[in-house]
Design a protein around this motif. Structure first.
Motif, PDB file in Angstrom:
ATOM      1  N   LEU A  15      91.173  21.916  15.246  1.00 57.14           N
ATOM      2  CA  LEU A  15      90.225  22.598  16.142  1.00 57.14           C
ATOM      3  C   LEU A  15      89.434  21.596  16.983  1.00 57.14           C
ATOM      4  O   LEU A  15      89.081  21.879  18.123  1.00 57.14           O
ATOM      5  CB  LEU A  15      89.280  23.486  15.332  1.00 57.14           C
ATOM      6  CG  LEU A  15      89.914  24.774  14.793  1.00 57.14           C
ATOM      7  CD1 LEU A  15      89.065  25.389  13.687  1.00 57.14           C
ATOM      8  CD2 LEU A  15      90.124  25.781  15.911  1.00 57.14           C
ATOM      9  N   ARG A  16      89.178  20.415  16.431  1.00 58.71           N
ATOM     10  CA  ARG A  16      88.453  19.379  17.196  1.00 58.71           C
ATOM     11  C   ARG A  16      89.392  18.587  18.109  1.00 58.71           C
ATOM     12  O   ARG A  16      88.947  17.689  18.820  1.00 58.71           O
ATOM     13  CB  ARG A  16      87.740  18.410  16.239  1.00 58.71           C
ATOM     14  CG  ARG A  16      86.538  19.007  15.503  1.00 58.71           C
ATOM     15  CD  ARG A  16      85.654  17.927  14.891  1.00 58.71           C
ATOM     16  NE  ARG A  16      86.315  17.159  13.851  1.00 58.71           N
ATOM     17  CZ  ARG A  16      86.235  17.410  12.545  1.00 58.71           C
ATOM     18  NH1 ARG A  16      85.504  18.420  12.111  1.00 58.71           N
ATOM     19  NH2 ARG A  16      86.880  16.654  11.668  1.00 58.71           N
ATOM     20  N   GLY A  17      90.694  18.876  18.027  1.00 59.90           N
ATOM     21  CA  GLY A  17      91.665  18.173  18.860  1.00 59.90           C
ATOM     22  C   GLY A  17      92.040  16.803  18.326  1.00 59.90           C
ATOM     23  O   GLY A  17      92.682  16.012  19.031  1.00 59.90           O
ATOM     24  N   GLU A  18      91.708  16.521  17.067  1.00 58.10           N
ATOM     25  CA  GLU A  18      92.022  15.215  16.476  1.00 58.10           C
ATOM     26  C   GLU A  18      93.467  15.151  15.982  1.00 58.10           C
ATOM     27  O   GLU A  18      94.031  14.065  15.819  1.00 58.10           O
ATOM     28  CB  GLU A  18      91.056  14.924  15.315  1.00 58.10           C
ATOM     29  CG  GLU A  18      89.607  14.771  15.766  1.00 58.10           C
ATOM     30  CD  GLU A  18      88.610  14.792  14.627  1.00 58.10           C
ATOM     31  OE1 GLU A  18      87.397  14.919  14.925  1.00 58.10           O
ATOM     32  OE2 GLU A  18      89.017  14.698  13.451  1.00 58.10           O
ATOM     33  N   ILE A  19      94.042  16.337  15.707  1.00 58.16           N
ATOM     34  CA  ILE A  19      95.441  16.450  15.276  1.00 58.16           C
ATOM     35  C   ILE A  19      96.083  17.485  16.210  1.00 58.16           C
ATOM     36  O   ILE A  19      95.476  18.521  16.481  1.00 58.16           O
ATOM     37  CB  ILE A  19      95.527  16.919  13.805  1.00 58.16           C
ATOM     38  CG1 ILE A  19      94.976  15.849  12.870  1.00 58.16           C
ATOM     39  CG2 ILE A  19      96.944  17.298  13.425  1.00 58.16           C
ATOM     40  CD1 ILE A  19      94.946  16.265  11.413  1.00 58.16           C
ATOM     41  N   PRO A  20      97.304  17.225  16.694  1.00 59.54           N
ATOM     42  CA  PRO A  20      97.943  18.192  17.599  1.00 59.54           C
ATOM     43  C   PRO A  20      98.430  19.432  16.862  1.00 59.54           C
ATOM     44  O   PRO A  20      98.608  19.403  15.635  1.00 59.54           O
ATOM     45  CB  PRO A  20      99.131  17.404  18.165  1.00 59.54           C
ATOM     46  CG  PRO A  20      99.413  16.358  17.149  1.00 59.54           C
ATOM     47  CD  PRO A  20      98.125  16.026  16.460  1.00 59.54           C
ATOM     48  N   CYS A  21      98.619  20.493  17.623  1.00 57.93           N
ATOM     49  CA  CYS A  21      99.226  21.695  17.041  1.00 57.93           C
ATOM     50  C   CYS A  21     100.107  22.343  18.099  1.00 57.93           C
ATOM     51  O   CYS A  21      99.974  22.057  19.295  1.00 57.93           O
ATOM     52  CB  CYS A  21      98.158  22.674  16.551  1.00 57.93           C
ATOM     53  SG  CYS A  21      97.272  23.516  17.872  1.00 57.93           S
ATOM     54  N   ASP A  22     101.011  23.194  17.634  1.00 60.30           N
ATOM     55  CA  ASP A  22     101.908  23.942  18.526  1.00 60.30           C
ATOM     56  C   ASP A  22     101.221  25.274  18.832  1.00 60.30           C
ATOM     57  O   ASP A  22     101.439  26.276  18.147  1.00 60.30           O
ATOM     58  CB  ASP A  22     103.260  24.122  17.820  1.00 60.30           C
ATOM     59  CG  ASP A  22     104.289  24.793  18.713  1.00 60.30           C
ATOM     60  OD1 ASP A  22     103.964  25.127  19.873  1.00 60.30           O
ATOM     61  OD2 ASP A  22     105.422  24.992  18.234  1.00 60.30           O
ATOM     62  N   LYS A  23     100.367  25.262  19.850  1.00 60.89           N
ATOM     63  CA  LYS A  23      99.493  26.409  20.137  1.00 60.89           C
ATOM     64  C   LYS A  23     100.281  27.619  20.646  1.00 60.89           C
ATOM     65  O   LYS A  23     101.144  27.481  21.500  1.00 60.89           O
ATOM     66  CB  LYS A  23      98.449  25.994  21.176  1.00 60.89           C
ATOM     67  CG  LYS A  23      97.418  27.056  21.456  1.00 60.89           C
ATOM     68  CD  LYS A  23      96.165  26.501  22.102  1.00 60.89           C
ATOM     69  CE  LYS A  23      96.334  26.214  23.560  1.00 60.89           C
ATOM     70  NZ  LYS A  23      95.066  25.781  24.192  1.00 60.89           N
ATOM     71  N   VAL A  24      99.927  28.784  20.111  1.00 63.56           N
ATOM     72  CA  VAL A  24     100.536  30.041  20.530  1.00 63.56           C
ATOM     73  C   VAL A  24      99.563  30.830  21.402  1.00 63.56           C
ATOM     74  O   VAL A  24      99.955  31.455  22.386  1.00 63.56           O
ATOM     75  CB  VAL A  24     100.934  30.883  19.281  1.00 63.56           C
ATOM     76  CG1 VAL A  24     101.389  32.284  19.670  1.00 63.56           C
ATOM     77  CG2 VAL A  24     102.018  30.170  18.479  1.00 63.56           C
ATOM     78  N   HIS A  25      98.282  30.779  21.027  1.00 67.15           N
ATOM     79  CA  HIS A  25      97.287  31.580  21.738  1.00 67.15           C
ATOM     80  C   HIS A  25      95.899  31.025  21.417  1.00 67.15           C
ATOM     81  O   HIS A  25      95.680  30.458  20.335  1.00 67.15           O
ATOM     82  CB  HIS A  25      97.392  33.032  21.264  1.00 67.15           C
ATOM     83  CG  HIS A  25      96.820  34.033  22.209  1.00 67.15           C
ATOM     84  ND1 HIS A  25      97.091  34.073  23.550  1.00 67.15           N
ATOM     85  CD2 HIS A  25      95.969  35.069  21.988  1.00 67.15           C
ATOM     86  CE1 HIS A  25      96.443  35.079  24.113  1.00 67.15           C
ATOM     87  NE2 HIS A  25      95.752  35.693  23.186  1.00 67.15           N
ATOM     88  N   GLU A  26      94.967  31.183  22.365  1.00 71.64           N
ATOM     89  CA  GLU A  26      93.595  30.722  22.118  1.00 71.64           C
ATOM     90  C   GLU A  26      92.626  31.668  22.808  1.00 71.64           C
ATOM     91  O   GLU A  26      92.884  32.136  23.928  1.00 71.64           O
ATOM     92  CB  GLU A  26      93.404  29.289  22.639  1.00 71.64           C
ATOM     93  CG  GLU A  26      92.011  28.755  22.333  1.00 71.64           C
ATOM     94  CD  GLU A  26      91.874  27.251  22.588  1.00 71.64           C
ATOM     95  OE1 GLU A  26      92.778  26.652  23.210  1.00 71.64           O
ATOM     96  OE2 GLU A  26      90.843  26.696  22.153  1.00 71.64           O
ATOM     97  N   THR A  27      91.532  31.947  22.134  1.00 73.50           N
ATOM     98  CA  THR A  27      90.455  32.749  22.717  1.00 73.50           C
ATOM     99  C   THR A  27      89.144  31.997  22.500  1.00 73.50           C
ATOM    100  O   THR A  27      89.130  30.888  21.943  1.00 73.50           O
ATOM    101  CB  THR A  27      90.369  34.136  22.047  1.00 73.50           C
ATOM    102  OG1 THR A  27      90.117  33.922  20.656  1.00 73.50           O
ATOM    103  CG2 THR A  27      91.631  34.951  22.241  1.00 73.50           C
ATOM    104  N   GLN A  28      88.044  32.638  22.870  1.00 75.98           N
ATOM    105  CA  GLN A  28      86.730  32.006  22.719  1.00 75.98           C
ATOM    106  C   GLN A  28      86.450  31.595  21.267  1.00 75.98           C
ATOM    107  O   GLN A  28      85.910  30.527  21.008  1.00 75.98           O
ATOM    108  CB  GLN A  28      85.647  32.985  23.196  1.00 75.98           C
ATOM    109  CG  GLN A  28      84.241  32.412  23.132  1.00 75.98           C
ATOM    110  CD  GLN A  28      83.182  33.447  23.507  1.00 75.98           C
ATOM    111  OE1 GLN A  28      83.493  34.597  23.795  1.00 75.98           O
ATOM    112  NE2 GLN A  28      81.934  33.028  23.503  1.00 75.98           N
ATOM    113  N   HIS A  29      86.844  32.457  20.318  1.00 66.37           N
ATOM    114  CA  HIS A  29      86.460  32.235  18.919  1.00 66.37           C
ATOM    115  C   HIS A  29      87.631  31.931  17.997  1.00 66.37           C
ATOM    116  O   HIS A  29      87.406  31.711  16.797  1.00 66.37           O
ATOM    117  CB  HIS A  29      85.739  33.471  18.376  1.00 66.37           C
ATOM    118  CG  HIS A  29      84.450  33.788  19.063  1.00 66.37           C
ATOM    119  ND1 HIS A  29      83.375  32.927  19.074  1.00 66.37           N
ATOM    120  CD2 HIS A  29      84.067  34.880  19.766  1.00 66.37           C
ATOM    121  CE1 HIS A  29      82.375  33.475  19.743  1.00 66.37           C
ATOM    122  NE2 HIS A  29      82.772  34.646  20.188  1.00 66.37           N
ATOM    123  N   SER A  30      88.850  31.959  18.487  1.00 60.93           N
ATOM    124  CA  SER A  30      90.008  31.863  17.582  1.00 60.93           C
ATOM    125  C   SER A  30      91.137  31.028  18.190  1.00 60.93           C
ATOM    126  O   SER A  30      91.232  30.896  19.416  1.00 60.93           O
ATOM    127  CB  SER A  30      90.559  33.262  17.270  1.00 60.93           C
ATOM    128  OG  SER A  30      89.544  34.169  16.952  1.00 60.93           O
TER     129      SER A  30
END
Ligand code: AMP
Length: 126
Positions: A15-30
């Protein structure tokens, strides 16, 4: 005893961007991203951006807006995965008995194949 949140857990780092992830979706809180070791053809983790240890902590302490956001986003993830036809499973592991590995609440969304019985009978009888 209230839950104690470890801000150095893996998903906090994602969540802090310190480790990458394969993002599917993002909103304000999730945030939703693919599980690094998928247990089904589609395996997405849906996490709140707030600091909650598990589902129980989230349900009891998150503001309504964060709960609604996570639930609506889960709906969007399901839609993106196209689960309406064949279905899916949502799982939230918690604590020692739930075999939770990462102590930041996350909902597993599993889809893309038949997922078998929800629990092994040996666990129910053990
Ligand atoms: P749980 O046992 O419910 O805490 O699930 C933790 C999940 O996180 C497991 O399914 C792992 O495969 C997954 N996982 C661990 N590290 C990562 C990572 N860097 N990116 C995405 N998923 C991960």
């Amino acid at each position: 005893m209230p839950y104690s949140y470890d801000s150095e857990n893996l998903f906090a780092k994602i969540l802090r961007g310190e480790i990458p992830c394969d993002k599917v979706h993002e909103t304000q809180h999730s945030l939703a991203f693919r599980d690094i070791a998928p247990k089904a053809p589609d395996h997405v983790l849906v996490v709140p951006k707030g600091a909650y240890v598990n589902f129980d902590d989230f349900c009891r302490h998150a503001p309504d807006a964060e709960i609604v956001d996570l639930m609506r986003m889960t709906g969007e993830v399901c839609k993106a995965l196209g689960v309406e036809d064949k279905g899916f499973r949502a799982i939230a592991n918690a604590g020692q008995h739930g075999l939770q590995e990462v102590p930041h609440f996350h909902l597993h969304i599993l889809a893309g194949k038949s997922l078998g019985p929800i629990l092994d009978r040996s666990i129910l009888n053990g």
